[in-house]
Design an enzyme around this catalytic site. Structure first.
Site, PDB file in Angstrom:
ATOM      1  N   ASP A 222       8.421   5.661   1.853  1.00  0.00           N
ATOM      2  CA  ASP A 222       7.597   4.883   0.920  1.00  0.00           C
ATOM      3  C   ASP A 222       7.254   5.750  -0.291  1.00  0.00           C
ATOM      4  O   ASP A 222       6.951   6.939  -0.167  1.00  0.00           O
ATOM      5  CB  ASP A 222       6.318   4.418   1.620  1.00  0.00           C
ATOM      6  N   ILE A 223       7.296   5.135  -1.456  1.00  0.00           N
ATOM      7  CA  ILE A 223       7.060   5.866  -2.703  1.00  0.00           C
ATOM      8  C   ILE A 223       5.594   6.293  -2.848  1.00  0.00           C
ATOM      9  O   ILE A 223       5.286   7.230  -3.583  1.00  0.00           O
ATOM     10  CB  ILE A 223       7.527   5.004  -3.908  1.00  0.00           C
TER      11      ILE A 223
ATOM     12  N   ASN B   8       3.369  -6.513   6.639  1.00  0.00           N
ATOM     13  CA  ASN B   8       2.510  -7.366   5.818  1.00  0.00           C
ATOM     14  C   ASN B   8       3.291  -8.615   5.427  1.00  0.00           C
ATOM     15  O   ASN B   8       4.469  -8.533   5.071  1.00  0.00           O
ATOM     16  CB  ASN B   8       2.073  -6.613   4.555  1.00  0.00           C
TER      17      ASN B   8
ATOM     18  N   GLU C 153       3.512  -7.125  -0.970  1.00  0.00           N
ATOM     19  CA  GLU C 153       3.825  -6.957  -2.391  1.00  0.00           C
ATOM     20  C   GLU C 153       5.299  -7.200  -2.688  1.00  0.00           C
ATOM     21  O   GLU C 153       5.645  -7.690  -3.761  1.00  0.00           O
ATOM     22  CB  GLU C 153       3.469  -5.534  -2.845  1.00  0.00           C
ATOM     23  N   VAL C 154       6.159  -6.804  -1.763  1.00  0.00           N
ATOM     24  CA  VAL C 154       7.601  -6.917  -2.012  1.00  0.00           C
ATOM     25  C   VAL C 154       8.169  -8.004  -1.091  1.00  0.00           C
ATOM     26  O   VAL C 154       8.083  -7.889   0.137  1.00  0.00           O
ATOM     27  CB  VAL C 154       8.314  -5.578  -1.751  1.00  0.00           C
TER      28      VAL C 154
ATOM     29  N   HIS D 184      10.046  -5.992   5.382  1.00  0.00           N
ATOM     30  CA  HIS D 184      10.058  -4.544   5.624  1.00  0.00           C
ATOM     31  C   HIS D 184       9.021  -4.204   6.666  1.00  0.00           C
ATOM     32  O   HIS D 184       7.937  -4.792   6.697  1.00  0.00           O
ATOM     33  CB  HIS D 184       9.805  -3.752   4.338  1.00  0.00           C
TER      34      HIS D 184
ATOM     35  N   HIS E 211       6.704  -1.209   7.918  1.00  0.00           N
ATOM     36  CA  HIS E 211       6.158   0.117   7.635  1.00  0.00           C
ATOM     37  C   HIS E 211       6.059   0.872   8.958  1.00  0.00           C
ATOM     38  O   HIS E 211       5.541   0.332   9.951  1.00  0.00           O
ATOM     39  CB  HIS E 211       4.733   0.011   7.078  1.00  0.00           C
TER      40      HIS E 211
HETATM   41  P1  AMP Z   1       3.896  -4.329   1.107  1.00  0.00           P
HETATM   42  O1  AMP Z   1       2.535  -4.357   0.483  1.00  0.00           O
HETATM   43  O2  AMP Z   1       3.847  -4.440   2.605  1.00  0.00           O
HETATM   44  O3  AMP Z   1       4.817  -5.348   0.463  1.00  0.00           O
HETATM   45  O4  AMP Z   1       4.464  -2.884   0.856  1.00  0.00           O
HETATM   46  C1  AMP Z   1       5.339  -2.565  -0.177  1.00  0.00           C
HETATM   47  C2  AMP Z   1       5.520  -1.072  -0.118  1.00  0.00           C
HETATM   48  O5  AMP Z   1       6.641  -0.720  -0.882  1.00  0.00           O
HETATM   49  C3  AMP Z   1       4.322  -0.257  -0.641  1.00  0.00           C
HETATM   50  O6  AMP Z   1       3.856   0.611   0.390  1.00  0.00           O
HETATM   51  C4  AMP Z   1       4.928   0.517  -1.823  1.00  0.00           C
HETATM   52  O7  AMP Z   1       4.393   1.816  -1.961  1.00  0.00           O
HETATM   53  C5  AMP Z   1       6.397   0.538  -1.457  1.00  0.00           C
HETATM   54  N1  AMP Z   1       7.331   0.665  -2.575  1.00  0.00           N
HETATM   55  C6  AMP Z   1       7.343  -0.041  -3.729  1.00  0.00           C
HETATM   56  N2  AMP Z   1       8.379   0.336  -4.497  1.00  0.00           N
HETATM   57  C7  AMP Z   1       9.038   1.300  -3.818  1.00  0.00           C
HETATM   58  C8  AMP Z   1      10.189   2.082  -4.085  1.00  0.00           C
HETATM   59  N3  AMP Z   1      10.896   1.961  -5.234  1.00  0.00           N
HETATM   60  N4  AMP Z   1      10.587   2.988  -3.158  1.00  0.00           N
HETATM   61  C9  AMP Z   1       9.894   3.128  -2.015  1.00  0.00           C
HETATM   62  N5  AMP Z   1       8.793   2.410  -1.688  1.00  0.00           N
HETATM   63  C10 AMP Z   1       8.371   1.515  -2.583  1.00  0.00           C
END
Ligand code: AMP
Length: 119
Positions: A33-34, A91, A99-100, A104, A106
Protein backbone atom coordinates in the site's frame (compact mmCIF):
# COMPACT_ATOMS: atom_id res chain seq x y z
CA UNK A 1 -22.86 -0.25 -10.85
CA UNK A 2 -20.61 -1.11 -13.80
CA UNK A 3 -16.89 -1.72 -13.37
CA UNK A 4 -14.86 1.40 -14.27
CA UNK A 5 -11.62 0.34 -15.94
CA UNK A 6 -10.07 3.76 -15.29
CA UNK A 7 -9.64 3.05 -11.57
CA UNK A 8 -6.07 3.14 -10.27
CA UNK A 9 -5.79 -0.60 -9.64
CA UNK A 10 -6.94 -1.38 -13.18
CA UNK A 11 -4.17 0.93 -14.40
CA UNK A 12 -1.66 -0.91 -12.20
CA UNK A 13 -2.86 -4.25 -13.61
CA UNK A 14 -2.36 -2.95 -17.17
CA UNK A 15 1.13 -1.73 -16.26
CA UNK A 16 0.18 1.90 -16.93
CA UNK A 17 1.36 2.96 -13.48
CA UNK A 18 3.92 1.22 -11.29
CA UNK A 19 3.46 -0.61 -8.03
CA UNK A 20 5.74 -2.08 -5.39
CA UNK A 21 4.97 -5.70 -6.28
CA UNK A 22 5.00 -8.39 -3.59
CA UNK A 23 3.50 -11.34 -5.48
CA UNK A 24 1.84 -12.17 -8.80
CA UNK A 25 0.29 -15.23 -10.40
CA UNK A 26 -2.46 -15.94 -12.95
CA UNK A 27 -5.19 -14.81 -10.54
CA UNK A 28 -3.83 -12.00 -8.38
CA UNK A 29 -1.43 -9.13 -8.09
CA UNK A 30 -0.26 -8.10 -4.60
CA UNK A 31 1.65 -4.91 -3.82
CA UNK A 32 2.53 -2.69 -0.90
CA UNK A 33 0.00 0.00 0.00
CA UNK A 34 1.26 3.45 -0.92
CA UNK A 35 0.17 4.82 2.48
CA UNK A 36 0.83 1.94 4.89
CA UNK A 37 -1.21 1.79 8.08
CA UNK A 38 1.01 -0.88 9.70
CA UNK A 39 4.60 -2.16 9.33
CA UNK A 40 3.28 -4.61 6.74
CA UNK A 41 0.38 -3.39 4.58
CA UNK A 42 -0.20 -5.36 1.41
CA UNK A 43 -3.10 -5.11 -1.04
CA UNK A 44 -4.17 -8.23 -2.91
CA UNK A 45 -6.30 -7.70 -6.00
CA UNK A 46 -7.87 -10.16 -8.43
CA UNK A 47 -6.87 -9.79 -12.07
CA UNK A 48 -10.50 -9.83 -13.19
CA UNK A 49 -12.75 -6.74 -13.29
CA UNK A 50 -14.56 -6.99 -9.94
CA UNK A 51 -15.64 -3.94 -7.95
CA UNK A 52 -15.99 -5.42 -4.48
CA UNK A 53 -16.00 -8.59 -2.38
CA UNK A 54 -19.74 -8.78 -3.07
CA UNK A 55 -19.27 -8.59 -6.82
CA UNK A 56 -16.32 -11.01 -6.68
CA UNK A 57 -18.23 -13.65 -4.69
CA UNK A 58 -21.21 -13.42 -7.03
CA UNK A 59 -19.63 -13.10 -10.47
CA UNK A 60 -16.12 -14.60 -10.33
CA UNK A 61 -15.63 -18.22 -11.38
CA UNK A 62 -14.85 -20.92 -8.82
CA UNK A 63 -11.34 -21.06 -10.29
CA UNK A 64 -10.81 -17.32 -9.81
CA UNK A 65 -12.11 -17.43 -6.23
CA UNK A 66 -9.99 -20.44 -5.34
CA UNK A 67 -6.97 -18.88 -7.03
CA UNK A 68 -7.46 -15.62 -5.16
CA UNK A 69 -7.66 -17.12 -1.67
CA UNK A 70 -4.90 -19.65 -2.34
CA UNK A 71 -2.69 -16.71 -3.27
CA UNK A 72 -3.66 -14.88 -0.07
CA UNK A 73 -2.46 -17.91 1.91
CA UNK A 74 0.81 -18.01 -0.01
CA UNK A 75 1.39 -14.30 0.58
CA UNK A 76 0.69 -14.32 4.32
CA UNK A 77 3.12 -17.21 4.75
CA UNK A 78 5.80 -15.82 2.44
CA UNK A 79 5.62 -12.39 4.09
CA UNK A 80 5.77 -13.79 7.63
CA UNK A 81 2.29 -12.66 8.62
CA UNK A 82 0.79 -16.06 9.39
CA UNK A 83 2.80 -16.87 12.52
CA UNK A 84 2.04 -13.74 14.59
CA UNK A 85 -1.30 -13.02 12.97
CA UNK A 86 -2.61 -10.22 10.84
CA UNK A 87 -5.83 -8.46 9.88
CA UNK A 88 -7.54 -8.70 6.50
CA UNK A 89 -9.97 -5.96 5.52
CA UNK A 90 -12.19 -5.58 2.47
CA UNK A 91 -13.74 -2.12 2.56
CA UNK A 92 -16.90 -2.08 0.47
CA UNK A 93 -18.93 0.82 -0.88
CA UNK A 94 -19.71 4.15 0.76
CA UNK A 95 -20.34 2.96 4.32
CA UNK A 96 -17.27 0.70 4.14
CA UNK A 97 -15.09 3.62 3.07
CA UNK A 98 -13.95 1.99 -0.17
CA UNK A 99 -11.86 4.45 -2.20
CA UNK A 100 -10.78 2.29 -5.14
CA UNK A 101 -13.59 0.44 -6.97
CA UNK A 102 -11.58 -2.71 -7.75
CA UNK A 103 -11.88 -5.48 -5.16
CA UNK A 104 -8.85 -5.52 -2.87
CA UNK A 105 -8.01 -7.25 0.36
CA UNK A 106 -5.84 -5.30 2.78
CA UNK A 107 -3.39 -7.48 4.74
CA UNK A 108 -2.09 -5.65 7.81
CA UNK A 109 0.51 -6.99 10.21
CA UNK A 110 3.89 -6.62 11.80
CA UNK A 111 2.38 -5.33 15.06
CA UNK A 112 -0.89 -5.61 17.00
CA UNK A 113 -3.42 -3.91 14.78
CA UNK A 114 -5.71 -2.59 17.52
CA UNK A 115 -9.49 -2.28 17.75
CA UNK A 116 -11.47 -3.86 14.93
CA UNK A 117 -13.59 -0.75 14.36
CA UNK A 118 -12.77 2.81 15.39
CA UNK A 119 -15.45 4.49 17.55
P1 AMP B 1 -9.83 1.41 0.20
O1 AMP B 1 -10.16 2.61 1.02
O2 AMP B 1 -10.15 0.12 0.90
O3 AMP B 1 -10.44 1.51 -1.19
O4 AMP B 1 -8.26 1.39 0.07
C1 AMP B 1 -7.56 1.88 -1.03
C2 AMP B 1 -6.10 1.77 -0.67
O5 AMP B 1 -5.34 1.91 -1.84
C3 AMP B 1 -5.61 2.83 0.34
O6 AMP B 1 -5.06 2.17 1.48
C4 AMP B 1 -4.54 3.59 -0.46
O7 AMP B 1 -3.45 4.00 0.33
C5 AMP B 1 -4.14 2.56 -1.50
N1 AMP B 1 -3.60 3.09 -2.75
C6 AMP B 1 -4.11 4.08 -3.52
N2 AMP B 1 -3.35 4.26 -4.61
C7 AMP B 1 -2.33 3.37 -4.53
C8 AMP B 1 -1.22 3.07 -5.36
N3 AMP B 1 -0.98 3.73 -6.51
N4 AMP B 1 -0.37 2.09 -4.97
C9 AMP B 1 -0.60 1.42 -3.82
N5 AMP B 1 -1.64 1.65 -2.99
C10 AMP B 1 -2.49 2.62 -3.34
Amino acid sequence: MAYNDQNIFAKILRGEIPCDKVYEDDYVLAFNDIAPQAPVHILVIPKGPYISIDDFGRDASAEEIQGFYAAVSKIVNEQGLASDGFRSIANTGAYGGQEVPHYHLHLLGGKKIGPMVSP
